[in-house]
Design a protein around this motif. Sequence first.
Motif, PDB file in Angstrom:
ATOM      1  N   ILE A 111      -8.663  11.017  -4.563  1.00 55.51           N
ATOM      2  CA  ILE A 111      -7.720  10.047  -5.117  1.00 55.51           C
ATOM      3  C   ILE A 111      -6.625  10.820  -5.864  1.00 55.51           C
ATOM      4  O   ILE A 111      -6.937  11.631  -6.738  1.00 55.51           O
ATOM      5  CB  ILE A 111      -8.408   9.074  -6.098  1.00 55.51           C
ATOM      6  CG1 ILE A 111      -9.480   8.239  -5.386  1.00 55.51           C
ATOM      7  CG2 ILE A 111      -7.384   8.171  -6.791  1.00 55.51           C
ATOM      8  CD1 ILE A 111      -8.963   7.187  -4.448  1.00 55.51           C
ATOM      9  N   ASP A 112      -5.372  10.583  -5.526  1.00 58.66           N
ATOM     10  CA  ASP A 112      -4.259  11.253  -6.202  1.00 58.66           C
ATOM     11  C   ASP A 112      -4.083  10.640  -7.589  1.00 58.66           C
ATOM     12  O   ASP A 112      -3.903   9.423  -7.721  1.00 58.66           O
ATOM     13  CB  ASP A 112      -2.974  11.093  -5.385  1.00 58.66           C
ATOM     14  CG  ASP A 112      -1.872  12.035  -5.854  1.00 58.66           C
ATOM     15  OD1 ASP A 112      -1.675  12.144  -7.084  1.00 58.66           O
ATOM     16  OD2 ASP A 112      -1.213  12.654  -5.008  1.00 58.66           O
ATOM     17  N   TRP A 115      -1.076   8.292  -8.188  1.00 56.54           N
ATOM     18  CA  TRP A 115      -0.945   7.004  -7.519  1.00 56.54           C
ATOM     19  C   TRP A 115      -0.921   5.873  -8.540  1.00 56.54           C
ATOM     20  O   TRP A 115      -1.636   5.928  -9.555  1.00 56.54           O
ATOM     21  CB  TRP A 115      -2.123   6.766  -6.573  1.00 56.54           C
ATOM     22  CG  TRP A 115      -2.047   7.513  -5.291  1.00 56.54           C
ATOM     23  CD1 TRP A 115      -0.975   8.178  -4.779  1.00 56.54           C
ATOM     24  CD2 TRP A 115      -3.112   7.680  -4.345  1.00 56.54           C
ATOM     25  NE1 TRP A 115      -1.310   8.760  -3.578  1.00 56.54           N
ATOM     26  CE2 TRP A 115      -2.597   8.467  -3.285  1.00 56.54           C
ATOM     27  CE3 TRP A 115      -4.431   7.241  -4.296  1.00 56.54           C
ATOM     28  CZ2 TRP A 115      -3.382   8.812  -2.188  1.00 56.54           C
ATOM     29  CZ3 TRP A 115      -5.208   7.589  -3.205  1.00 56.54           C
ATOM     30  CH2 TRP A 115      -4.684   8.366  -2.157  1.00 56.54           C
ATOM     31  N   PRO A 116      -0.146   4.788  -8.280  1.00 57.90           N
ATOM     32  CA  PRO A 116      -0.236   3.603  -9.144  1.00 57.90           C
ATOM     33  C   PRO A 116      -1.597   2.931  -8.956  1.00 57.90           C
ATOM     34  O   PRO A 116      -2.308   3.183  -7.963  1.00 57.90           O
ATOM     35  CB  PRO A 116       0.907   2.710  -8.639  1.00 57.90           C
ATOM     36  CG  PRO A 116       1.162   3.166  -7.233  1.00 57.90           C
ATOM     37  CD  PRO A 116       0.846   4.630  -7.198  1.00 57.90           C
ATOM     38  N   GLY A 118      -2.467   0.015  -8.022  1.00 61.61           N
ATOM     39  CA  GLY A 118      -2.629  -0.757  -6.791  1.00 61.61           C
ATOM     40  C   GLY A 118      -3.055   0.102  -5.609  1.00 61.61           C
ATOM     41  O   GLY A 118      -3.944  -0.287  -4.849  1.00 61.61           O
ATOM     42  N   LYS A 119      -2.443   1.279  -5.455  1.00 63.60           N
ATOM     43  CA  LYS A 119      -2.791   2.154  -4.330  1.00 63.60           C
ATOM     44  C   LYS A 119      -4.190   2.747  -4.525  1.00 63.60           C
ATOM     45  O   LYS A 119      -4.957   2.876  -3.570  1.00 63.60           O
ATOM     46  CB  LYS A 119      -1.754   3.276  -4.195  1.00 63.60           C
ATOM     47  CG  LYS A 119      -2.018   4.199  -2.998  1.00 63.60           C
ATOM     48  CD  LYS A 119      -0.841   5.090  -2.722  1.00 63.60           C
ATOM     49  CE  LYS A 119      -1.114   6.121  -1.639  1.00 63.60           C
ATOM     50  NZ  LYS A 119      -1.551   5.539  -0.367  1.00 63.60           N
ATOM     51  N   THR A 120      -4.512   3.089  -5.779  1.00 65.55           N
ATOM     52  CA  THR A 120      -5.853   3.601  -6.060  1.00 65.55           C
ATOM     53  C   THR A 120      -6.904   2.566  -5.693  1.00 65.55           C
ATOM     54  O   THR A 120      -7.912   2.878  -5.046  1.00 65.55           O
ATOM     55  CB  THR A 120      -5.983   3.967  -7.557  1.00 65.55           C
ATOM     56  OG1 THR A 120      -5.041   4.992  -7.866  1.00 65.55           O
ATOM     57  CG2 THR A 120      -7.388   4.453  -7.884  1.00 65.55           C
ATOM     58  N   GLU A 121      -6.665   1.319  -6.096  1.00 66.95           N
ATOM     59  CA  GLU A 121      -7.625   0.248  -5.803  1.00 66.95           C
ATOM     60  C   GLU A 121      -7.736  -0.007  -4.301  1.00 66.95           C
ATOM     61  O   GLU A 121      -8.824  -0.291  -3.798  1.00 66.95           O
ATOM     62  CB  GLU A 121      -7.219  -1.020  -6.541  1.00 66.95           C
ATOM     63  CG  GLU A 121      -7.402  -0.905  -8.048  1.00 66.95           C
ATOM     64  CD  GLU A 121      -7.098  -2.198  -8.782  1.00 66.95           C
ATOM     65  OE1 GLU A 121      -6.459  -3.091  -8.168  1.00 66.95           O
ATOM     66  OE2 GLU A 121      -7.501  -2.338  -9.953  1.00 66.95           O
ATOM     67  N   ALA A 122      -6.627   0.113  -3.571  1.00 62.93           N
ATOM     68  CA  ALA A 122      -6.654  -0.083  -2.114  1.00 62.93           C
ATOM     69  C   ALA A 122      -7.523   0.982  -1.442  1.00 62.93           C
ATOM     70  O   ALA A 122      -8.301   0.682  -0.517  1.00 62.93           O
ATOM     71  CB  ALA A 122      -5.233  -0.049  -1.548  1.00 62.93           C
ATOM     72  N   GLU A 123      -7.402   2.239  -1.900  1.00 67.54           N
ATOM     73  CA  GLU A 123      -8.225   3.315  -1.347  1.00 67.54           C
ATOM     74  C   GLU A 123      -9.716   3.085  -1.642  1.00 67.54           C
ATOM     75  O   GLU A 123     -10.571   3.286  -0.791  1.00 67.54           O
ATOM     76  CB  GLU A 123      -7.779   4.657  -1.934  1.00 67.54           C
ATOM     77  CG  GLU A 123      -6.422   5.133  -1.468  1.00 67.54           C
ATOM     78  CD  GLU A 123      -6.416   5.553  -0.003  1.00 67.54           C
ATOM     79  OE1 GLU A 123      -7.395   6.186   0.442  1.00 67.54           O
ATOM     80  OE2 GLU A 123      -5.444   5.231   0.688  1.00 67.54           O
ATOM     81  N   LYS A 146      -9.202   3.631 -14.232  1.00 66.12           N
ATOM     82  CA  LYS A 146      -8.629   3.076 -13.003  1.00 66.12           C
ATOM     83  C   LYS A 146      -9.722   2.604 -12.054  1.00 66.12           C
ATOM     84  O   LYS A 146      -9.632   1.532 -11.451  1.00 66.12           O
ATOM     85  CB  LYS A 146      -7.747   4.126 -12.301  1.00 66.12           C
ATOM     86  CG  LYS A 146      -6.391   4.339 -12.938  1.00 66.12           C
ATOM     87  CD  LYS A 146      -5.511   5.182 -12.027  1.00 66.12           C
ATOM     88  CE  LYS A 146      -4.095   5.299 -12.568  1.00 66.12           C
ATOM     89  NZ  LYS A 146      -3.215   6.040 -11.638  1.00 66.12           N
ATOM     90  N   TRP A 150     -10.874  -1.482 -11.110  1.00 65.83           N
ATOM     91  CA  TRP A 150     -11.106  -1.963  -9.740  1.00 65.83           C
ATOM     92  C   TRP A 150     -12.475  -2.617  -9.622  1.00 65.83           C
ATOM     93  O   TRP A 150     -12.601  -3.731  -9.107  1.00 65.83           O
ATOM     94  CB  TRP A 150     -10.985  -0.792  -8.754  1.00 65.83           C
ATOM     95  CG  TRP A 150     -11.611  -1.075  -7.421  1.00 65.83           C
ATOM     96  CD1 TRP A 150     -11.138  -1.922  -6.456  1.00 65.83           C
ATOM     97  CD2 TRP A 150     -12.838  -0.538  -6.913  1.00 65.83           C
ATOM     98  NE1 TRP A 150     -11.989  -1.944  -5.372  1.00 65.83           N
ATOM     99  CE2 TRP A 150     -13.041  -1.099  -5.624  1.00 65.83           C
ATOM    100  CE3 TRP A 150     -13.773   0.364  -7.406  1.00 65.83           C
ATOM    101  CZ2 TRP A 150     -14.151  -0.792  -4.843  1.00 65.83           C
ATOM    102  CZ3 TRP A 150     -14.872   0.682  -6.632  1.00 65.83           C
ATOM    103  CH2 TRP A 150     -15.059   0.109  -5.366  1.00 65.83           C
TER     104      TRP A 150
END
Length: 211
Positions: A111-112, A115-116, A118-123, A146, A150
């Motif tokens: 996980i970068d 990342w915001p 939203g993108k973290t949660e999508a991954e 983060k 989620w």
Amino acid sequence: KMLKSNLDGLLAAPVLPKSFGQVLQELPEDLPVVFFDSYLPGIKPISFIGQDAFQSGLLASCLMKQTVRRPKGKIAVIKILPEDYHIAERIQGFLQGSIDWPGFEVLVIDIDGNWPLGKTEAELEAFYRHHQDLAGLFVTNAMTHKVAEWWKKKSVQDKVILIGYDPIPKNVRLLKEKVIDFLISQQSERQGYEGIYSLFRKVVLGEKVRE
């Protein structure tokens, strides 16, 4: 600015090894340097103040084994990028502690850290869709909140054990809400104090300091 300021000593947390390594190459060889929080292999400061990262990963695996609720399932290690030396050591410690754990499989997810949410949660959601038998989450740095935010949104009855790092306010709040189960503290304030004190002893008093 730092290179032009005629430093007498440098206290640094080299958490971005590539960029910081370039800076160090431009510093005078005899400049007293103290590292805290993280470490750069191949560079020898006069002192390093920080956590034994491998042992902290080993501790996290022990806590996970003692508290996990499922009889079997997946344990996710959330590797926060860009990865520095102490995060890699934490992961190795956790993996070492999880060898020969019957019924459980440990998987590492990248996980970068930039990342915001939203993108973290999508991954994380994409990972969870393929691993519904998730039993535990180990987050390798202070971004624990983060991952916790989620998981908090999910209406899942099965308890997942969540272990991470650093008692920053967002993490402490989620710890109190029982979303995060364990936070491993690095005593950051003490690291900064001990680092400055080591430089004072070396630069001002001319004393030898503990490596």
